[in-house]
Scaffold this active site. Structure first.
Site, PDB file in Angstrom:
ATOM      1  N   LYS A  38       0.868  -1.191   0.000  1.00  0.00           N
ATOM      2  CA  LYS A  38       0.000   0.000   0.000  1.00  0.00           C
ATOM      3  C   LYS A  38       0.896   1.229   0.000  1.00  0.00           C
ATOM      4  CE  LYS A  38      -2.023   2.743   2.877  1.00  0.00           C
ATOM      5  NZ  LYS A  38      -1.853   4.000   2.101  1.00  0.00           N
ATOM      6  N   GLY A  46       6.210   4.251   9.299  1.00  0.00           N
ATOM      7  CA  GLY A  46       5.364   5.444   9.398  1.00  0.00           C
ATOM      8  C   GLY A  46       5.355   5.949  10.824  1.00  0.00           C
ATOM      9  N   SER A  47       4.259   6.567  11.209  1.00  0.00           N
ATOM     10  CA  SER A  47       4.243   7.219  12.521  1.00  0.00           C
ATOM     11  C   SER A  47       3.972   6.221  13.653  1.00  0.00           C
ATOM     12  CB  SER A  47       3.186   8.324  12.536  1.00  0.00           C
ATOM     13  OG  SER A  47       1.917   7.752  12.386  1.00  0.00           O
ATOM     14  N   THR A  48       4.373   6.582  14.847  1.00  0.00           N
ATOM     15  CA  THR A  48       4.170   5.716  16.018  1.00  0.00           C
ATOM     16  C   THR A  48       2.674   5.498  16.305  1.00  0.00           C
ATOM     17  OG1 THR A  48       6.334   6.249  16.904  1.00  0.00           O
ATOM     18  CG2 THR A  48       4.692   5.504  18.492  1.00  0.00           C
ATOM     19  N   GLY A  98       1.430   2.979  13.923  1.00  0.00           N
ATOM     20  CA  GLY A  98       2.003   1.672  14.261  1.00  0.00           C
ATOM     21  C   GLY A  98       1.186   0.989  15.359  1.00  0.00           C
ATOM     22  N   GLU A 140       8.535   0.102  11.853  1.00  0.00           N
ATOM     23  CA  GLU A 140       9.635   1.064  11.850  1.00  0.00           C
ATOM     24  C   GLU A 140       8.950   2.416  11.975  1.00  0.00           C
ATOM     25  OE1 GLU A 140      11.709   3.707  11.215  1.00  0.00           O
ATOM     26  OE2 GLU A 140      12.237   3.181   9.163  1.00  0.00           O
ATOM     27  N   CYS A 151      13.008   9.450   9.587  1.00  0.00           N
ATOM     28  CA  CYS A 151      12.614   8.906  10.891  1.00  0.00           C
ATOM     29  C   CYS A 151      13.782   8.947  11.885  1.00  0.00           C
ATOM     30  CB  CYS A 151      12.061   7.505  10.734  1.00  0.00           C
ATOM     31  SG  CYS A 151      13.086   6.447   9.736  1.00  0.00           S
ATOM     32  N   GLU A 211       8.189  14.294  17.725  1.00  0.00           N
ATOM     33  CA  GLU A 211       8.802  14.202  16.394  1.00  0.00           C
ATOM     34  C   GLU A 211       8.141  15.257  15.501  1.00  0.00           C
ATOM     35  OE1 GLU A 211       7.890  10.728  13.923  1.00  0.00           O
ATOM     36  OE2 GLU A 211       9.984  10.653  13.339  1.00  0.00           O
TER      37      GLU A 211
HETATM   38  P1  NAD Z   1       1.193   7.663   8.841  1.00  0.00           P
HETATM   39  O1  NAD Z   1       1.797   6.760   9.806  1.00  0.00           O
HETATM   40  O2  NAD Z   1      -0.232   8.065   9.068  1.00  0.00           O
HETATM   41  O3  NAD Z   1       1.233   7.016   7.348  1.00  0.00           O
HETATM   42  C1  NAD Z   1       2.152   6.045   6.917  1.00  0.00           C
HETATM   43  C2  NAD Z   1       1.417   4.971   6.119  1.00  0.00           C
HETATM   44  O4  NAD Z   1       0.469   4.328   6.961  1.00  0.00           O
HETATM   45  C3  NAD Z   1       0.623   5.517   4.927  1.00  0.00           C
HETATM   46  O5  NAD Z   1       0.661   4.581   3.871  1.00  0.00           O
HETATM   47  C4  NAD Z   1      -0.788   5.580   5.484  1.00  0.00           C
HETATM   48  O6  NAD Z   1      -1.791   5.519   4.498  1.00  0.00           O
HETATM   49  C5  NAD Z   1      -0.814   4.355   6.367  1.00  0.00           C
HETATM   50  N1  NAD Z   1      -1.834   4.390   7.413  1.00  0.00           N
HETATM   51  C6  NAD Z   1      -2.350   5.476   8.033  1.00  0.00           C
HETATM   52  N2  NAD Z   1      -3.276   5.087   8.956  1.00  0.00           N
HETATM   53  C7  NAD Z   1      -3.320   3.740   8.912  1.00  0.00           C
HETATM   54  C8  NAD Z   1      -4.050   2.749   9.619  1.00  0.00           C
HETATM   55  N3  NAD Z   1      -4.941   3.073  10.571  1.00  0.00           N
HETATM   56  N4  NAD Z   1      -3.840   1.448   9.333  1.00  0.00           N
HETATM   57  C9  NAD Z   1      -2.937   1.084   8.388  1.00  0.00           C
HETATM   58  N5  NAD Z   1      -2.235   1.979   7.668  1.00  0.00           N
HETATM   59  C10 NAD Z   1      -2.411   3.281   7.931  1.00  0.00           C
HETATM   60  O7  NAD Z   1       2.083   8.899   8.710  1.00  0.00           O
HETATM   61  P2  NAD Z   1       1.621  10.345   8.180  1.00  0.00           P
HETATM   62  O8  NAD Z   1       0.327  10.779   8.773  1.00  0.00           O
HETATM   63  O9  NAD Z   1       1.700  10.323   6.724  1.00  0.00           O
HETATM   64  O10 NAD Z   1       2.763  11.222   8.828  1.00  0.00           O
HETATM   65  C11 NAD Z   1       2.585  11.710  10.148  1.00  0.00           C
HETATM   66  C12 NAD Z   1       3.809  11.606  10.949  1.00  0.00           C
HETATM   67  O11 NAD Z   1       4.332  10.274  10.852  1.00  0.00           O
HETATM   68  C13 NAD Z   1       4.966  12.449  10.494  1.00  0.00           C
HETATM   69  O12 NAD Z   1       4.871  13.759  10.915  1.00  0.00           O
HETATM   70  C14 NAD Z   1       6.113  11.723  11.106  1.00  0.00           C
HETATM   71  O13 NAD Z   1       6.229  12.077  12.448  1.00  0.00           O
HETATM   72  C15 NAD Z   1       5.715  10.297  11.023  1.00  0.00           C
HETATM   73  N6  NAD Z   1       6.331   9.587   9.899  1.00  0.00           N
HETATM   74  C16 NAD Z   1       7.366   8.783  10.186  1.00  0.00           C
HETATM   75  C17 NAD Z   1       7.964   8.076   9.158  1.00  0.00           C
HETATM   76  C18 NAD Z   1       9.112   7.177   9.409  1.00  0.00           C
HETATM   77  O14 NAD Z   1       9.876   6.881   8.489  1.00  0.00           O
HETATM   78  N7  NAD Z   1       9.295   6.675  10.607  1.00  0.00           N
HETATM   79  C19 NAD Z   1       7.507   8.200   7.857  1.00  0.00           C
HETATM   80  C20 NAD Z   1       6.407   9.023   7.603  1.00  0.00           C
HETATM   81  C21 NAD Z   1       5.829   9.695   8.659  1.00  0.00           C
END
Ligand code: NAD
Length: 500
Positions: free
Chosen positions: A190, A243-245, A248, A265, A299, A400
């Protein structure tokens, strides 16, 4: 929506055919409900194109394709042939490197230079590295006594859901796809809804490389609908997420209903410690790249810098000078640009709001602290921002921010520096600057972090595992651990006497 492709001309004049649909079973399909997601160029806020957005029915279809592929020829393919397919895919990425870099620069706002020389090059190395592992996944033999022999096999886990963030759209995806395929799994990818285009372009190369239908399926869609459906799906065996904590945590909850395997991660607030004997110029240069690269959207960015009081003011002054010298903000396609726009308006607003928080909390604003105005007055540009004299209870020190935004504070004692380095919920990376090797190793042992850099920052390597402590996640990517994460062990006990 029905169009499955569009011909695009990028801001650098490159023309290419961009897929827009859902990639299931090596075919392009329309979304079941005919929905679309526009993707925006953050440099001028204009729409690039609209991609098809999957719904839960499309997720089911992709999972069925991935399951068929897993149970079919992919499962039984000679492991060295799997490796050859990954080498082929790496070669195709090399051939299409300019287009892939153009797409990520356009869609994400990262500089073309970084997209071409870091992201695309990184994706190629990952594929080649894991191609080499395909036929080297060995089990072991255990020889307990004269009557018994046992062996342990490493098998693929099955159908994996890979949920990708927007900060490194291509290379984060390949970090998951390459080891998953090398180990014999199949995947539903995805893409992030903010940056779906390179994942779709990559899907065409997967097919061209000769990877069988259903092995890699790529969906666009929202996290709330498609991401959640993947996490909860009864026929997906593993989730690999970056993605975000908070997301996760949500994924773990959804995955719990089927007890599927999860690797996460997630976020970070990585510290950098600068001791008085450090090479100050090098510490400043690494510190600057460690937080300001990729618009601070990394990250493991070293976003908290602790500097010994004896060299603190010198460090702050030199850091400010380095920002003024290097951090040229502007068009991602200009060769002298270091920093492009933030990826979306949401991220732009988030970074600006933390600038206001920092001022309210009483930190000393060294530079930045506002949006960056360009001549067009358009785009999600922020000024690279440095706050000094921060205290550990401030939100700008704990949260963050995910932007070109760094906080700096003085320390007096080694033990104090270690305590403060460990004083967030995160533990992804940490950097230690000193010429004293004993101190470097002593401090490294006591920092709670998945990666430590001694006299560098964010110096990642495909051969070295990467991942978090604490709320920065669990499981490891890259290196041998990165492929083990996509395997499950099976133990076979053999009774040599055939008697009870
Ligand atoms: P996010 O965690 O919401 O999105 C990352 C991925 O997860 C995207 O593909 C998104 O569609 C998907 N996602 C979102 N909600 C989901 C759910 N309930 N179930 C399954 N998948 C889901 O991140 P964001 O909102 O795009 O960014 C917000 C914050 O996340 C940033 O400000 C940053 O702090 C953090 N971030 C961290 C990393 C990293 O590499 N660790 C990467 C991107 C964002």
């Amino acid at each position: 929506m029905s169009d499955l492709h569009v011909y695009l001309i990028a801001p650098n004049g490159l023309k290419f055919k961009q897929p827009l649909g859902l990639f299931i079973d090596n075919e392009w399909r329309s979304s079941s409900r005919g929905m679309g997601i526009p993707t925006i160029n953050p440099a001028n806020e204009e729409e690039i194109c609209t991609v098809h957005a999957a719904d839960t029915k499309d997720v089911d279809m992709a999972v069925e394709a991935a399951r068929r592929a897993f149970n079919g020829e992919w499962r039984t393919l000679d492991t060295s042939v799997r490796g050859e397919l990954l080498y082929k895919l790496a070669g195709l990425i090399e051939q299409h490197a300019d287009v892939l870099a153009t797409i990520d620069a356009w869609d994400n706002g990262k500089t073309y230079h970084a997209a071409r020389n870091e992201d695309v090059v990184g994706a190629i190395s990952l594929l080649r590295y894991y191609a080499g592992w395909s036929d080297k996944i060995h089990g072991k033999v255990i020889d307990p006594n004269a009557d018994k022999l046992a062996y342990v096999m490493r098998e693929p886990i099955g159908v994996c859901g890979a949920i990708i963030p927007w900060n490194f759209p291509l290379v984060n995806m390949v970090t998951k796809v390459a080891p998953a395929l090398a180990a014999g799994n199949t995947l539903i990818v995805k893409a992030a809804e903010q940056t779906p285009l390179s994942a779709l372009y990559f899907a065409n190369l997967v097919k061209e490389a000769g990877i069988p239908a259903g092995v890699v399926n790529v969906l666009n869609g929202t996290g709330r609908e498609v991401g959640s459906a993947i996490a909860a799906h009864a026929d997906i065996d593993m989730i690999t997420f970056t993605g975000s904590t908070p997301t996760g945590k949500q994924i773990m909850k959804n995955a719990a209903s089927t007890l599927k395997r999860v690797t996460l991660e997630t976020g970070g607030k990585s510290p950098m410690l600068v001791f008085p004997d450090a090479d100050l110029e090098q510490a400043v240069r690494w510190g600057h790249r460690g937080i300001m690269s990729n618009q601070g959207q990394v990250c493991s960015a070293t976003s908290r810098i602790f500097v010994h009081a004896d060299i603190y003011e010198d460090f702050v002054n030199q850091f400010k000078a380095e920002v003024e010298r290097i951090s040229k903000v502007g068009d991602p396609f200009h060769s002298d640009t270091f920093q492009g726009p933030q990826v979306t308006r949401d991220q732009f607003d988030r970074v600006l709001s933390y600038m206001e928080t920092g001022k309210r909390e009483g930190a000393r604003l060294v530079c930045g602290g506002k949006a960056f105005k360009n001549v067009r007055g358009k785009g999600f540009y922020v000024a690279p921002t440095v706050f000094a004299d921060v205290t550990d209870s401030m939100a700008i020190v704990q949260d963050e921010v995910f932007g070109p935004f760094v906080v700096i504070a003085p320390f007096h004692e080694e033990s104090e520096a270690i305590k403060r380095a460990n004083s967030t919920v995160f533990g992804l990376g940490a950097s230690v600057f000193t010429k004293d090797i004993s101190r470097a190793l002593r401090v490294s042992k006591r920092i709670q972090s998945g990666t430590i850099w001694i006299n560098s920052s964010n110096d990642d390597d495909v051969r070295v595992p990467f991942g978090g402590y604490k709320q920065s996640g669990f499981g490891r990517e890259m290196g041998e651990e990165g492929i083990e994460a996509f395997t499950i062990t099976k133990s076979v006990h053999i009774n040599l006497n055939a008697r009870l």
